[in-house]
Design an enzyme around this catalytic site. Sequence first.
Site, PDB file in Angstrom:
ATOM      1  CE1 TYR A 118      -3.577   2.709   0.920  1.00  0.00           C
ATOM      2  CE2 TYR A 118      -1.754   3.617   2.186  1.00  0.00           C
ATOM      3  CZ  TYR A 118      -3.001   3.766   1.608  1.00  0.00           C
ATOM      4  OH  TYR A 118      -3.659   4.969   1.713  1.00  0.00           O
ATOM      5  CD  GLU A 206      -5.973   4.980  -0.864  1.00  0.00           C
ATOM      6  OE1 GLU A 206      -5.894   5.010   0.373  1.00  0.00           O
ATOM      7  OE2 GLU A 206      -7.054   4.889  -1.489  1.00  0.00           O
TER       8      GLU A 206
END
Length: 397
Positions: A118, A206
């Site tokens: 992530y 993101e």
Amino acid sequence: MNLHEYQGKEILSSFGVNVQRGIVATTPEEAVEAAKKLTEETGTGWHVIKAQVHAGGRGKGGGVKLAKNLKEVEEIAKEIIGMDLVTPQTSKEGKRVHQVLVCEDVYYPGDSEPEEYYMSVLLNRSTSRNMLMYSPEGGMDIETVAEETPDLIFTEEIDPATGILPFQARRVAFNLGLSGKAFKEMVKFVMSLYKAYDKSDSSLFEINPVLKTSDDNILAVDSKVTLDDSALFRHKDYQEMRDIREEDPTEVEAKEAGLSYVNLDGNVGCMVNGAGLAMATMDLIKFAGGEPANFLDVGGTADAKRVEEAFRLILKDEKVEAILINIFGGIVRCDRVAQGVVEAYKNLGDQIKVPIIVRLQGTNAEEAKALIDNSGLAVQSAVLFKEAADKVQAVLK
């Protein structure tokens, strides 16, 4: 301004970030042609079909599927295009899918196992610095990771005077447990990612997941990008990426009218001048036992035309049971606002079927109250904040 995955990947790629390649399609037939082209360009035999909507968790709602041949590409595209995709980040009605992204398969076999990470870049408001947040637990909700295994969340604060430095990118690669080619590729990936975030004037980048492939390449499999509206004047090409089909129609209409409006789920409509007063008014409504139905800032020129437009926007929400108008007369005089409310009310006629409470304070507040009280309309006036709250509470009961 939010972007679709494919648009975010276009920006990333323009700054040298490796991405999972894909082609947008609006029909099943286009999806098949896109798959054929990807096979020619990349050699991929399988394809991933992804719904393009402004919401996360698409896979959980059936919006991301793997196709192992062209027949499955067509069948899956036919299934996804036109569906109302419900995810953890949408309403219960979901979002209509108008297009899909046909992507290459990047989880191919090789010398090592693929690994997911992530990574995001955003502003840390507590330090007023940009921050790189990352975790070896990619592919999961970052909120779940933060709650259950907070030790697996890492951050890098970026000094605005220098931007991200090579040693910080190397630390990211080290904390993710990489070595050799993958380590070097991650360093380049992080440096390019931050450059993309910074130069595009974004407020959020993101990527979940960032993938280490089986042959140790690093690439962005997904992208969630939010551009800073205040900087869009510097990026005319990015403005063209706006997809108003993904936005609330009432919010789009409000923006075109020059009003700041955000739709909420409550039962009391708000009409206020000034963002700070609007937030306080929303608190007032909650203290009075109601829930705000919207955020609406009419600005410093609350004349009859703007008030009427604001009324129309609020009344489009069928959940609204009352409207609270809370105006502080500084630059604009309260009596002029009151006159605007009266004129707007008369113009709308029978369209207004809910109680209206008007609280005016500031320049010529008493004159404004007299105008409202003597108008003969079903409008209740107030001068004090608590008085307005009591009247909201009374009409809701």
